[in-house]
Design an enzyme around this catalytic site. Structure first.
Site, PDB file in Angstrom:
ATOM      1  N   GLY A  61       3.848   3.852   5.916  1.00 37.66           N
ATOM      2  CA  GLY A  61       4.588   5.273   6.547  1.00 37.66           C
ATOM      3  C   GLY A  61       5.555   4.457   7.635  1.00 37.66           C
ATOM      4  N   GLY A  62       5.062   4.604   8.996  1.00 33.75           N
ATOM      5  CA  GLY A  62       6.018   4.220  10.313  1.00 33.75           C
ATOM      6  C   GLY A  62       6.646   2.973  10.077  1.00 33.75           C
ATOM      7  N   GLY A  97      -0.850   6.470  10.967  1.00 37.43           N
ATOM      8  CA  GLY A  97      -0.158   6.976  12.098  1.00 37.43           C
ATOM      9  C   GLY A  97      -0.814   6.471  13.418  1.00 37.43           C
ATOM     10  N   HIS A 129      -1.592  12.968  -0.953  1.00 38.28           N
ATOM     11  CA  HIS A 129      -1.588  12.403   0.185  1.00 38.28           C
ATOM     12  C   HIS A 129      -2.459  13.545   1.317  1.00 38.28           C
ATOM     13  CE1 HIS A 129      -0.264  11.123   4.067  1.00 38.28           C
ATOM     14  NE2 HIS A 129       0.140   9.880   3.597  1.00 38.28           N
ATOM     15  N   ASN A 172       6.823   5.269   2.029  1.00 39.64           N
ATOM     16  CA  ASN A 172       6.618   6.771   2.294  1.00 39.64           C
ATOM     17  C   ASN A 172       7.105   7.479   3.410  1.00 39.64           C
ATOM     18  OD1 ASN A 172       5.872   9.399   2.339  1.00 39.64           O
ATOM     19  ND2 ASN A 172       3.699   9.152   2.605  1.00 39.64           N
ATOM     20  N   TRP A 173       8.579   7.764   3.363  1.00 40.63           N
ATOM     21  CA  TRP A 173       9.363   8.188   4.525  1.00 40.63           C
ATOM     22  C   TRP A 173       8.851   9.597   5.230  1.00 40.63           C
ATOM     23  CZ3 TRP A 173      14.892   6.869   2.813  1.00 40.63           C
ATOM     24  CH2 TRP A 173      15.274   5.390   2.682  1.00 40.63           C
ATOM     25  N   LYS A 174       7.958  10.218   4.449  1.00 43.94           N
ATOM     26  CA  LYS A 174       7.525  11.515   4.841  1.00 43.94           C
ATOM     27  C   LYS A 174       8.731  12.333   5.254  1.00 43.94           C
ATOM     28  CE  LYS A 174       3.244   9.481   6.251  1.00 43.94           C
ATOM     29  NZ  LYS A 174       1.967   9.214   7.161  1.00 43.94           N
ATOM     30  N   SER A 184      -1.554   2.360   8.938  1.00 43.49           N
ATOM     31  CA  SER A 184      -0.951   1.413   9.972  1.00 43.49           C
ATOM     32  C   SER A 184      -0.818   0.161   9.555  1.00 43.49           C
ATOM     33  CB  SER A 184      -2.080   1.289  11.108  1.00 43.49           C
ATOM     34  OG  SER A 184      -1.981   2.642  11.796  1.00 43.49           O
ATOM     35  N   GLU A 239      -2.100  14.293   4.104  1.00 45.62           N
ATOM     36  CA  GLU A 239      -1.409  15.136   4.815  1.00 45.62           C
ATOM     37  C   GLU A 239      -1.276  16.235   4.321  1.00 45.62           C
ATOM     38  OE1 GLU A 239       1.657  12.751   6.171  1.00 45.62           O
ATOM     39  OE2 GLU A 239       0.560  11.520   7.312  1.00 45.62           O
ATOM     40  N   GLU A 284      -6.125   5.429   1.699  1.00 41.14           N
ATOM     41  CA  GLU A 284      -5.534   5.702   2.766  1.00 41.14           C
ATOM     42  C   GLU A 284      -6.752   6.254   3.688  1.00 41.14           C
ATOM     43  OE1 GLU A 284      -0.821   5.814   2.864  1.00 41.14           O
ATOM     44  OE2 GLU A 284      -1.635   7.689   2.486  1.00 41.14           O
TER      45      GLU A 284
HETATM   46  P1  13P Z   1       1.378   4.920   8.716  1.00 41.53           P
HETATM   47  O1  13P Z   1       1.613   3.572   8.024  1.00 41.53           O
HETATM   48  O2  13P Z   1       2.453   5.317   9.740  1.00 41.53           O
HETATM   49  O3  13P Z   1      -0.092   4.676   9.228  1.00 41.53           O
HETATM   50  O4  13P Z   1       1.193   6.012   7.441  1.00 41.53           O
HETATM   51  C1  13P Z   1       0.492   5.678   6.436  1.00 41.53           C
HETATM   52  C2  13P Z   1       0.737   6.824   5.462  1.00 41.53           C
HETATM   53  O5  13P Z   1       0.319   7.916   5.439  1.00 41.53           O
HETATM   54  C3  13P Z   1       1.706   6.280   4.099  1.00 41.53           C
HETATM   55  O6  13P Z   1       1.692   7.392   3.249  1.00 41.53           O
END
Ligand code: 13P
Length: 255
Positions: free
Chosen positions: A235-236, A175, A97, A11-13, A214, A99, A169
């Site tokens: 994510g990251g 993050g 998600h 997920n590149w956000k 993470s 967020e 999640e």
């Molecule tokens: P991180 O892997 O950066 O913690 O993000 C997880 C995430 O929100 C994937 O949708």
């Protein structure tokens, strides 16, 4: 390890211009060309979907969007429909998600409508659930995650379980570098599995449940070793082609 086919998604956000996205694909695709029995998914921002879709066309990498509007069309300035996502080649889409729940006030009912719209367009929803640290510490994990599951999956029929992916999640692990231990994650995945079986009967056993928060090349194998963890939503560590390729190839380091 479960018998369900693993699904690793990046997920590149709100990261990567089109040029940056294409540079990623160019490096990443050859690294995972020989990956075994796994589904590999990239979720770029809307602006890069079309170009990334073309770049991965014919490869084993699938395309996902990060959001959708449930309406078919109409006066919804700034929004994107399921048909538009089909048009650019999406086969999966992330909904709910944390967020979006926290920053844009998305409710379970809205997320349920999104999942229904995606399914009727032939796109597989990745439905996210997860508790905050405050909720966990207050002993409300099952109430929160169970409530999100029931609400967000309210419109999914039992005949569509094969097209459904759930992502757990924990908000406190996103993050932050603070991953749930594999045992902590498994405990919640088992709870989610039980709720899915209550809701969908035996079909619930086939639903893939991803862990997100993470996920890194160094912890994916131990997470995937848990019986109810069927994939990762990353994510990251999914922003870098080599790091995401190492996550996709987690099997390679298992033996
Ligand atoms: P991180 O892997 O950066 O913690 O993000 C997880 C995430 O929100 C994937 O949708």
């Amino acid at each position: 390890m479960s018998t369900r086919r693993p699904i690793l998604a990046a997920n590149w956000k709100m990261h990567k211009t089109t040029g940056e996205a294409l540079a990623f694909v160019e490096k990443f695709a050859p690294l995972v060309a020989e990956a075994g029995e796994v589904d590999i998914v990239l979720a770029p921002p809307f602006t890069a979907l079309d170009r990334v879709g073309r770049a991965i066309g014919g490869s084993r990498v699938a395309l996902a969007a990060q959001n959708v509007n449930p309406a078919e069309q109409g006066a919804y300035t700034g929004e994107i429909s399921s048909a538009m996502l089909v048009d650019v080649g999406c086969s999966y889409t992330i909904v709910g998600h944390s967020e979006r729940r926290a920053l844009y006030g998305e409710t379970d009912a809205f997320i349920a409508a999104k999942a229904a719209s995606l399914l009727s367009a032939g796109i597989r929803p990745i439905v996210c659930v997860g508790e905050t640290l405050e909720e966990r510490e207050a002993g409300r994990l099952e109430e929160v995650v169970g409530g999100q599951l029931a609400g967000s999956l309210a419109e999914v029929g039992s005949d569509r379980v094969d097209d459904l992916v759930v992502a757990y999640e924990p908000v406190w692990a996103i993050g932050t570098g603070r991953t749930a231990t594999p045992e902590m994650a498994q405990q919640v995945h088992a709870f989610i599995r039980a709720r899915l079986c209550d809701r969908f009967g035996d079909g619930g056993r086939g639903i893939r449940i991803q862990y997100g928060g993470s996920v890194k090349p160094d912890n994916i194998a131990e997470l995937m070793a848990q019986p109810d963890i069927d994939g990762g939503l990353v994510g990251g560590a999914g922003l870098d082609p080599e790091s995401f390729a190492r996550i996709v190839l987690f099997h390679a380091r298992e033996s």
